[in-house]
Design a protein around this motif. Sequence first.
Motif, short mmCIF file in Angstrom:
data_model
loop_
_atom_site.label_atom_id
_atom_site.label_comp_id
_atom_site.label_asym_id
_atom_site.label_seq_id
_atom_site.Cartn_x
_atom_site.Cartn_y
_atom_site.Cartn_z
N TYR A 167 0.68 -1.18 0.21
CA TYR A 167 0.02 -0.32 -0.25
C TYR A 167 0.63 1.07 -0.02
O TYR A 167 0.59 2.22 -0.80
N PHE A 168 2.32 1.52 1.21
CA PHE A 168 2.79 2.65 1.50
C PHE A 168 3.79 2.41 0.67
O PHE A 168 3.82 3.63 -0.64
N THR A 169 4.09 1.45 -0.21
CA THR A 169 5.52 1.76 -1.10
C THR A 169 4.78 1.73 -2.81
O THR A 169 5.31 2.39 -4.06
N GLY A 170 3.60 0.91 -2.75
CA GLY A 170 3.24 1.52 -4.39
C GLY A 170 3.97 0.21 -5.56
O GLY A 170 3.06 -0.05 -6.00
N ASN A 171 4.86 -1.07 -4.82
CA ASN A 171 5.01 -1.84 -5.73
C ASN A 171 4.37 -3.22 -5.11
O ASN A 171 3.95 -3.49 -4.12
N PRO A 172 4.57 -3.90 -5.75
CA PRO A 172 4.09 -5.63 -5.87
C PRO A 172 4.42 -6.39 -5.19
O PRO A 172 6.36 -6.09 -4.97
N VAL A 173 3.68 -7.03 -3.51
CA VAL A 173 4.41 -7.75 -2.78
C VAL A 173 3.98 -8.90 -3.27
O VAL A 173 2.54 -9.19 -3.53
N VAL A 174 5.02 -10.62 -2.88
CA VAL A 174 4.27 -11.49 -2.97
C VAL A 174 4.20 -12.02 -1.94
O VAL A 174 4.66 -12.00 -0.73
N VAL A 175 2.77 -13.07 -1.42
CA VAL A 175 2.85 -13.99 -0.66
C VAL A 175 2.60 -15.58 -1.05
O VAL A 175 2.11 -15.77 -1.68
N CYS A 176 3.23 -16.50 0.01
CA CYS A 176 3.08 -17.26 -0.44
C CYS A 176 2.59 -18.05 0.25
O CYS A 176 2.75 -18.68 1.68
N GLY A 177 1.37 -19.64 -0.02
CA GLY A 177 1.58 -20.48 1.29
C GLY A 177 0.65 -21.91 -0.22
O GLY A 177 0.45 -21.88 -0.88
N THR A 178 1.28 -23.25 0.73
CA THR A 178 1.22 -24.49 -0.18
C THR A 178 -0.40 -24.66 0.09
O THR A 178 -1.04 -24.04 0.82
N ALA A 179 -0.42 -26.12 -0.42
CA ALA A 179 -1.65 -26.27 -0.69
C ALA A 179 -2.80 -26.66 0.13
O ALA A 179 -2.42 -26.85 1.32
N GLY A 180 -3.55 -26.36 0.10
CA GLY A 180 -4.99 -26.47 1.10
C GLY A 180 -4.90 -25.76 2.30
O GLY A 180 -5.54 -24.48 1.91
N GLY B 87 -6.84 -1.38 -1.12
CA GLY B 87 -6.57 -1.64 -2.30
C GLY B 87 -4.45 -1.63 -2.59
O GLY B 87 -3.56 -0.68 -3.10
N ALA B 88 -4.41 -2.51 -2.25
CA ALA B 88 -2.48 -2.78 -1.59
C ALA B 88 -2.35 -4.11 -2.93
O ALA B 88 -3.57 -5.21 -3.40
N PRO B 89 -1.38 -4.04 -4.27
CA PRO B 89 -0.79 -5.08 -4.93
C PRO B 89 -0.07 -5.57 -4.62
O PRO B 89 0.60 -6.25 -4.24
N ILE B 90 -1.02 -7.36 -3.91
CA ILE B 90 -0.71 -8.72 -3.99
C ILE B 90 -1.11 -9.13 -4.23
O ILE B 90 -1.35 -10.14 -5.68
N ILE B 91 0.36 -10.38 -5.05
CA ILE B 91 0.56 -11.42 -5.68
C ILE B 91 0.77 -12.60 -4.35
O ILE B 91 1.70 -12.97 -4.40
N ALA B 92 -0.86 -13.55 -5.17
CA ALA B 92 -0.35 -14.46 -4.13
C ALA B 92 0.22 -15.70 -5.06
O ALA B 92 -0.51 -16.13 -5.51
N ILE B 93 0.80 -16.95 -4.72
CA ILE B 93 1.33 -17.70 -4.89
C ILE B 93 0.91 -18.64 -3.96
O ILE B 93 1.00 -18.99 -3.10
N ALA B 94 -0.09 -19.87 -4.59
CA ALA B 94 -0.63 -20.63 -3.80
C ALA B 94 -0.40 -22.01 -4.61
O ALA B 94 -0.50 -22.24 -5.51
N GLY B 95 0.31 -22.15 -3.43
CA GLY B 95 0.31 -24.07 -4.00
C GLY B 95 -0.24 -24.87 -4.32
O GLY B 95 -1.74 -24.68 -4.28
#
Length: 577
Positions: free
Chosen positions: A62-75, A92-100
């Motif tokens: 939100y504050f940097t305006g840059n995308p940040v990644v989060v991740c969690g394994t399956a299920g 309104g925060a640019p987040i990309i989630a990598i979901a197992g």
Amino acid sequence: MSKKVADVLWEMLAKAGVKRCYGIVGDALNPVVDALRRNGAIELVPVRNEEYGVFAAVAEAYFTGNPVVVCGTAGPGVVHLFNGLMDARKEGAPIIAIAGDVESSIIDTSALEELNPYKFFEAASLYTARLVNPEQARAVISTAILTAVVEKGPTVLAIPGDVASADAPDQPTDFTIAAPAVVRPSDTDFEKLVRMIDEAKTVAIFGGDGCREGRDEVVELACKLKAPVGYAFRGKQWLEHDNPNAVGMTGLIGYGGAYNAIHEADLLLMLGTDFPFSEFLPGASVKKVQIDKNPKHIGRRTALNLGLVGDIKSTVSALLPAVKEKTDGEFLARQLAHTESFHQLLQHYVKKGPTIKPIRPEFLAATLSELAADDAMFFADTGTACIWLARHIYGGKNRRLFGSFSWASMANAAPNAFGCALAYPGRQCIALCGDGGFTMLGMGDLLTQIERRTPVVQVILNNEKFDFVHIEQQEAGFVPFGVEFKNPNFAKVAEAMGAKGIRIEEPEDVRKGLAEALAYKDGPVVVDAVVDPMALAMPSHSPLHTVKGFTLSFAKQVLSGRLDTVIKEIERNVGIV
């Protein structure tokens, strides 16, 4: 050696400006995380709970305006991401989630830990993709990145391990992120707006987070129109400071003259706000114009006389030379006087704070605001922490204020502060935590802060109850029930875990304890502040149903044998009504 799909993923994310990935690794994610190790350009931030990681990412993004990644394994790991992704969507925060995900060969067989990402993330994600073929990689990864960055919200990429470790096709991975578009109302609507402003005897402005980039223009317009400026919670950090026309907030945590200003004006300009509490907005007696870059926000909270789609900075910039300056400042002066009067009321327990035990939270928050640096970043848990942030933590040009203001999740403050401490090393990151929220999520990942020696200051409002729920139950006319619990000595717990702990029980120790916490730079600090559990905060305008609810609740408590509690609550809140 050919690139794997997971290599392409991190290569493209790094090109998009991603600096960190928060989460917990696991079997379905192992090929993805191994590629992250090989990439080396993006930092992995392991946490104890994926939800903690997402809240940290939301504040950073939100504050940097840059995308940040989060991740969690399956299920189960993926499920823990959901609450934070909802917060990202609302804030309104640019987040990309990598979901197992389970291996592609067993998708749709009810395999162990299998979850349909399309159905599960439907409410939380702006774009969800399931990467089941390497040929998809470039298209879906770039779409996830661009959607998150341009539309300012969360996206999800579900990736089976066998696809992540497959050879990537020989395709270019370059892509372009367009600069934000300039959006302005049509000439016809714009001319109508100018006429409405010029014809109105008095104008008030009510702004929200949409004023973030157009803050200076809004203040200049307010001065030209002699218009008082009220703001939603998300607009406070942009419109309160250095604003001679600021009249505070409306709503149940409101203060100042905002309510009167927006109800007594001839014309109300709602700028970049989707304020959800319609009962605090004026009815048909006030003409209303709403300007927002999101068309879905227009008119959904209150009926309008004019709704315009446009970003606030460019629209207000065009308005400034087009509207006539107003000369009668009586309306503005009256609202400013009302605001000053309420401000004096707010100081009641601040001024008396050094002599009152248990510690008044107003005194604690005001002292914290006074001692904190000019560029400090404050974060509040949902609950009464938001009240004290709104009323007693003052913003500034370089100060920042944040919370789960639109989603209203518990336990966000400590991880929010952690994420910004990583993104802004050297700045004070201060979390105003509820004791319920801290024990829910903050306590476990205090260990993460300790491992990284992250200098986050967590000030816990220790009143041994879900205080805001207690107030809500009274507001609704109920006898408070199910809101009390017992706490440990948080300072001792923090010391046992390896953090610095400070316990404040006496009002005369508040200034010294907070100053010590803010001065500590060698890791996280937990300030266990034992505050008055009966402190109330009345809004500047109380709807009839709220007053009736408190009256009914007090009556029920008396009849159920809690007369002593009612008397104590009244005694401890003399001066706030």
